[in-house]
Design a protein around this motif. Structure first.
Motif, PDB file in Angstrom:
ATOM      1  N   ASP B  63       0.830  -1.201   0.000  1.00  0.00           N
ATOM      2  CA  ASP B  63       0.000   0.000   0.000  1.00  0.00           C
ATOM      3  C   ASP B  63       0.870   1.260   0.000  1.00  0.00           C
ATOM      4  OD1 ASP B  63      -2.740   1.267   0.592  1.00  0.00           O
ATOM      5  OD2 ASP B  63      -1.429   2.076   2.178  1.00  0.00           O
ATOM      6  N   GLU B  64       0.519   2.195  -0.858  1.00  0.00           N
ATOM      7  CA  GLU B  64       1.342   3.404  -0.977  1.00  0.00           C
ATOM      8  C   GLU B  64       1.324   4.223   0.319  1.00  0.00           C
ATOM      9  OE1 GLU B  64       0.836   5.733  -4.551  1.00  0.00           O
ATOM     10  OE2 GLU B  64       1.711   7.514  -3.588  1.00  0.00           O
ATOM     11  N   GLY B  65       0.162   4.286   0.943  1.00  0.00           N
ATOM     12  CA  GLY B  65       0.071   5.045   2.196  1.00  0.00           C
ATOM     13  C   GLY B  65       0.980   4.468   3.268  1.00  0.00           C
ATOM     14  N   GLU B  66       1.013   3.137   3.342  1.00  0.00           N
ATOM     15  CA  GLU B  66       1.899   2.511   4.341  1.00  0.00           C
ATOM     16  C   GLU B  66       3.360   2.752   4.016  1.00  0.00           C
ATOM     17  OE1 GLU B  66       1.074  -1.590   5.352  1.00  0.00           O
ATOM     18  OE2 GLU B  66      -1.072  -1.226   5.094  1.00  0.00           O
ATOM     19  N   LEU B  67       3.683   2.705   2.736  1.00  0.00           N
ATOM     20  CA  LEU B  67       5.061   2.953   2.329  1.00  0.00           C
ATOM     21  C   LEU B  67       5.469   4.375   2.709  1.00  0.00           C
ATOM     22  CD1 LEU B  67       7.704   2.323   0.910  1.00  0.00           C
ATOM     23  CD2 LEU B  67       6.567   2.677  -1.294  1.00  0.00           C
ATOM     24  N   GLU B 116      11.134  11.067  -3.447  1.00  0.00           N
ATOM     25  CA  GLU B 116      10.071  11.221  -4.441  1.00  0.00           C
ATOM     26  C   GLU B 116       9.523   9.843  -4.743  1.00  0.00           C
ATOM     27  OE1 GLU B 116      11.481  13.402  -7.843  1.00  0.00           O
ATOM     28  OE2 GLU B 116      12.392  14.888  -6.492  1.00  0.00           O
ATOM     29  N   LEU B 117       8.209   9.763  -4.752  1.00  0.00           N
ATOM     30  CA  LEU B 117       7.588   8.448  -4.910  1.00  0.00           C
ATOM     31  C   LEU B 117       6.449   8.524  -5.896  1.00  0.00           C
ATOM     32  CD1 LEU B 117       7.250   5.484  -3.901  1.00  0.00           C
ATOM     33  CD2 LEU B 117       5.654   6.378  -2.186  1.00  0.00           C
ATOM     34  N   GLU B 118       6.483   7.666  -6.913  1.00  0.00           N
ATOM     35  CA  GLU B 118       5.295   7.481  -7.757  1.00  0.00           C
ATOM     36  C   GLU B 118       5.190   6.016  -8.162  1.00  0.00           C
ATOM     37  OE1 GLU B 118       5.541   9.025 -11.813  1.00  0.00           O
ATOM     38  OE2 GLU B 118       7.497   9.863 -11.323  1.00  0.00           O
ATOM     39  N   LYS B 119       4.017   5.678  -8.677  1.00  0.00           N
ATOM     40  CA  LYS B 119       3.776   4.313  -9.146  1.00  0.00           C
ATOM     41  C   LYS B 119       3.875   4.293 -10.663  1.00  0.00           C
ATOM     42  CE  LYS B 119       0.390   2.488  -5.831  1.00  0.00           C
ATOM     43  NZ  LYS B 119      -0.947   1.890  -5.695  1.00  0.00           N
ATOM     44  N   ARG B 120       4.509   3.264 -11.208  1.00  0.00           N
ATOM     45  CA  ARG B 120       4.551   3.116 -12.662  1.00  0.00           C
ATOM     46  C   ARG B 120       4.590   1.630 -13.010  1.00  0.00           C
ATOM     47  NH1 ARG B 120       9.384   6.219 -14.956  1.00  0.00           N
ATOM     48  NH2 ARG B 120       8.485   7.948 -13.781  1.00  0.00           N
ATOM     49  N   LEU B 146      10.913  -1.512   1.957  1.00  0.00           N
ATOM     50  CA  LEU B 146      10.168  -2.164   0.872  1.00  0.00           C
ATOM     51  C   LEU B 146      10.072  -3.672   1.099  1.00  0.00           C
ATOM     52  CD1 LEU B 146      11.572  -0.126  -2.117  1.00  0.00           C
ATOM     53  CD2 LEU B 146       9.136  -0.396  -1.576  1.00  0.00           C
ATOM     54  N   ASN B 147      11.185  -4.286   1.485  1.00  0.00           N
ATOM     55  CA  ASN B 147      11.163  -5.733   1.679  1.00  0.00           C
ATOM     56  C   ASN B 147      10.283  -6.134   2.861  1.00  0.00           C
ATOM     57  OD1 ASN B 147      12.904  -7.110  -0.349  1.00  0.00           O
ATOM     58  ND2 ASN B 147      14.363  -5.580   0.359  1.00  0.00           N
ATOM     59  N   GLU B 148      10.368  -5.385   3.957  1.00  0.00           N
ATOM     60  CA  GLU B 148       9.563  -5.784   5.120  1.00  0.00           C
ATOM     61  C   GLU B 148       8.082  -5.492   4.879  1.00  0.00           C
ATOM     62  OE1 GLU B 148      11.188  -5.070   8.979  1.00  0.00           O
ATOM     63  OE2 GLU B 148       9.301  -5.539   9.994  1.00  0.00           O
ATOM     64  N   LEU B 149       7.767  -4.411   4.188  1.00  0.00           N
ATOM     65  CA  LEU B 149       6.347  -4.160   3.893  1.00  0.00           C
ATOM     66  C   LEU B 149       5.775  -5.272   3.019  1.00  0.00           C
ATOM     67  CD1 LEU B 149       5.998  -0.318   3.235  1.00  0.00           C
ATOM     68  CD2 LEU B 149       5.088  -1.634   5.159  1.00  0.00           C
ATOM     69  N   ARG B 150       6.625  -5.772   2.126  1.00  0.00           N
ATOM     70  CA  ARG B 150       6.167  -6.878   1.278  1.00  0.00           C
ATOM     71  C   ARG B 150       5.913  -8.125   2.140  1.00  0.00           C
ATOM     72  NH1 ARG B 150       9.015 -10.549  -2.092  1.00  0.00           N
ATOM     73  NH2 ARG B 150       7.486 -11.401  -3.544  1.00  0.00           N
ATOM     74  N   SER B 151       6.811  -8.421   3.073  1.00  0.00           N
ATOM     75  CA  SER B 151       6.571  -9.560   3.978  1.00  0.00           C
ATOM     76  C   SER B 151       5.278  -9.347   4.752  1.00  0.00           C
ATOM     77  CB  SER B 151       7.697  -9.697   5.012  1.00  0.00           C
ATOM     78  OG  SER B 151       8.961  -9.710   4.430  1.00  0.00           O
TER      79      SER B 151
END
Lengths: 430, 430
Positions: B63-67, B116-120, B146-151
């Motif tokens: 989730d972008e908000g969590e990131l 800076e963060l965007e989705k692509r 990124l890795n821990e959020l994915r876990s």
């Protein structure tokens, strides 16, 4: 944040007690106790520990002082108010007030009676003399104490992470078994693993894992304390000690031949429904079923214990068919040293032909096999049996001569009276 | 007893932060930062995330908000007094005052710069622009987040016991690897697994398991926070970003050809002893060693990264021998996507011929492969690389074309300048 109070309170522990509640016992002990309470409460009997794995010198592994401290602690326990309330208020097998108030009143005042302990040839000779109603309640806590002290002695001195990984392996093993169980259609399985468990907390973990992993296919646990705390069903049937004592009381061969059925006649006065599960193997299943009275056909089922499970199940089917009952409406409970592969094999063989239940014991709650190179965490076959009743020796024959018990002459007499022929011995793992 | 204060305090957490300390980073980032601080602190550079496993659509999983919440939380951190004290007072690689007070003073005032963060196309484009000294410190926390959020996204919704068994399996797997490592003579191994770890607590567990299981054969961890807390050595070497930026700054081909050696010349002004380990593969190991100045022979060792480890080790031995050095006095550090079988293979091949060290990363701290049927817990190859320096693109070639980076024309120019010929592509697992 440090919980100071807990830390300081913990300084007060003299030992880490294995048995912390009189409910930390098998449900069937309470069912049997009520039957005993009503009919034979003061009958003098003797229970004794027997290690059927004599190569394991338990007395070399377990310190006698620690064993006495644990047994003494168990003797200090009384049923708590909440525990008595649970026995009175809970429904068991769908029935309220399973236990009469005379019995629960008595149980509230109960403490475990004295024990006798000595060492002989690397084994503990641990015996309990006294009224049947008191001594019978030692069986499960005495075994649980011996087994857990043995685990503790082995784990003593292991590193923190070594220990954590040991339990990680054990958890993985249990979970992989649960994942295999999930695939079995119409599964109904219960924990019967109190007496030979690795430890209380481990049994408690196994029960919760079964709850989460199996959902409704997990019927419950034989352990009353865990059933109370985890709010699952307390389950159980009955055991060999009833026919063994009833038979010892028989004054002649004719009375002896009737004794195992008298047990069941008394039992069905006390219980009904799914508790009407007969244990037919005390003096050989084949003879027991051949001579069984017709009313036994109305019982819910049969527990298949010491016989090869496939053979025992086929024999049960033949019995019900010969008496005009539909085996698909009858319950067979398998419970002898089962592991996952046995359960799968039994299920593949009988699913659709019988209602099946599994009582999964030692290899659920104490499967630490091969985790230590010297087998010191492998479970052992240790039992606590009634060996004498009213001054007479008790006898058990079962369907597996490796499990026979009693003086040779008496064993021969029983075999003759019950028509027990040649039996094939099978190894006793647990 | 319930610790009321802890329970109530925990109600205040807005998120469960992944990065809780600026020391939760790799030691070599601090070593490199000091070198950058002294020479190029204000150089404008850009770091960017690259997922080398593009089939994994991270932006669909996380989730972008969590990131953003996690990145923002990392930006709120400041070095604590105790952390600064540890950097000042601890000895690293046997040396006191590794970090000059100008650098630690600066670090005490440091906060991570904006992102800076965007989705692509199902990926996050996460970039960091700014002075090299600031942006370089985003690499490790950004990857760890990124890795821990994915876990966490994958574990979300799993049952309590399912989770416990998942970790039980992972613990068992790590321990079985440790048991195999124990058998290797003269082992020296370190944890390099911060950036692609499953999670902080898991890395911390792995380090402690290595401590207990391997004793002195466990050299330490690249993670400064864990090194501080567990009182083990903080270890590390240096990374491709130094030659990549130095090379981007070169104004012509002649300067470019010298750039990778200038990095090492600066490095040996700042560090000594076991920190003099060269990373030769940024623009191809073979050419780098052929053109290496003689003083590089005096260095302690070489890190063998993107080349096949056996080939890379043999090449290092040939290099030292050709320069009149005894390879048995030289250190080769292997660190590219190692798993236990690789370590065993390398050890069997080189033991006795070289001093060997292992930097064990992702497959120590994130080996959850095959625990979920859909590979959602398998580690991915995600990196955070410097992509631009002073307005010019950076280039990495390495010994494995699957890891090459930079605009095609620049890659061709670098290949020409550094004499890089045909290269065999190898799969990049992590």
């Amino acid at each position: 944040m440090l919980d100071l109070a807990t830390r300081v309170y913990n300084h007060n522990f003299r030992i880490d007690p294995i048995i912390r509640s009189l409910l930390d016992t098998d449900f069937y002990k309470l069912l049997m106790a009520q039957t005993i309470f009503r009919r034979h409460r003061d009958l003098p009997v003797t229970f004794g520990i027997k290690n059927r794995s004599p190569a394991i010198r338990i007395a070399d592994e377990i310190d006698e002082g620690e064993l006495r401290a644990q047994l003494d602690h168990a003797r200090s326990l009384r049923l708590t108010r909440g525990e008595a309330t649970w026995l009175r208020g809970n429904s068991f097998y769908g029935k309220r007030q399973m236990f009469a108030s005379e019995f629960t009143d008595w149980l509230e005042g109960f403490r475990l009676p004295p024990y006798e302990l000595e060492k002989r040839d690397g084994q503990y000779v641990l015996t309990f003399h006294g009224p049947w109603i008191e001594t019978t309640l030692w069986e499960v806590p005495a075994l649980a104490i011996l087994n857990e002290l043995r685990s503790r002695a082995t784990l003593n001195g292991m590193g923190k992470f070594e220990l954590q990984v040991l339990y990680a392996r054990a958890m993985t093993r249990v979970w992989e078994k649960i994942e295999r169980l999930k695939r079995l259609p119409d599964l109904s399985i219960a924990d019967f693993g109190t007496r030979r468990r690795h430890g209380f907390l481990w049994q408690d973990w196994c029960v919760q894992a079964m709850q989460e992993g199996l959902g409704g296919a997990f019927l419950g646990t034989s352990n009353c304390l865990i059933a109370q705390r985890r709010e699952v069903e307390a389950v159980g049937t009955n055991a060999h000690e009833l026919p063994m004592v009833y038979s010892a009381l028989a004054n002649d061969d004719a009375a002896l031949a009737k004794a195992p059925y008298e047990v069941l006649a008394d039992w069905q006065q006390d219980y009904e429904g799914n508790l009407l599960v007969a244990l037919p193997d005390t003096y050989g299943t084949t003879g027991f079923l051949a001579d069984a009275p017709d009313w036994l056909t109305a019982w819910t089922g049969i527990r298949i214990d010491s016989k090869d499970p496939i053979e025992g199940g086929e024999e049960a089917i033949r019995f019900w068919e010969s008496r005009g009952s539909d085996p698909r409406e009858k319950l067979a409970i398998f419970s002898d040293g089962l592991d996952i592969a046995d359960i799968e094999r039994i299920h593949a063989h009988f699913h659709g032909r019988l209602r099946i239940g599994y009582g999964w014991g030692t290899l659920l709650t104490n499967d630490f096999r091969r985790f230590m190179p010297d087998k010191r965490l492998d479970p052992i076959s240790i039992v606590c049996k009634v060996i004498e009743a009213d001054g007479r020796p008790t006898v058990k024959i079962s369907d597996n001569p490796s499990k026979a018990q009693g003086p040779a002459a008496e064993v021969e007499r029983y075999k003759r009276v019950f028509g027990v022929g040649e039996q094939a011995a099978q190894p006793v793992l647990v």
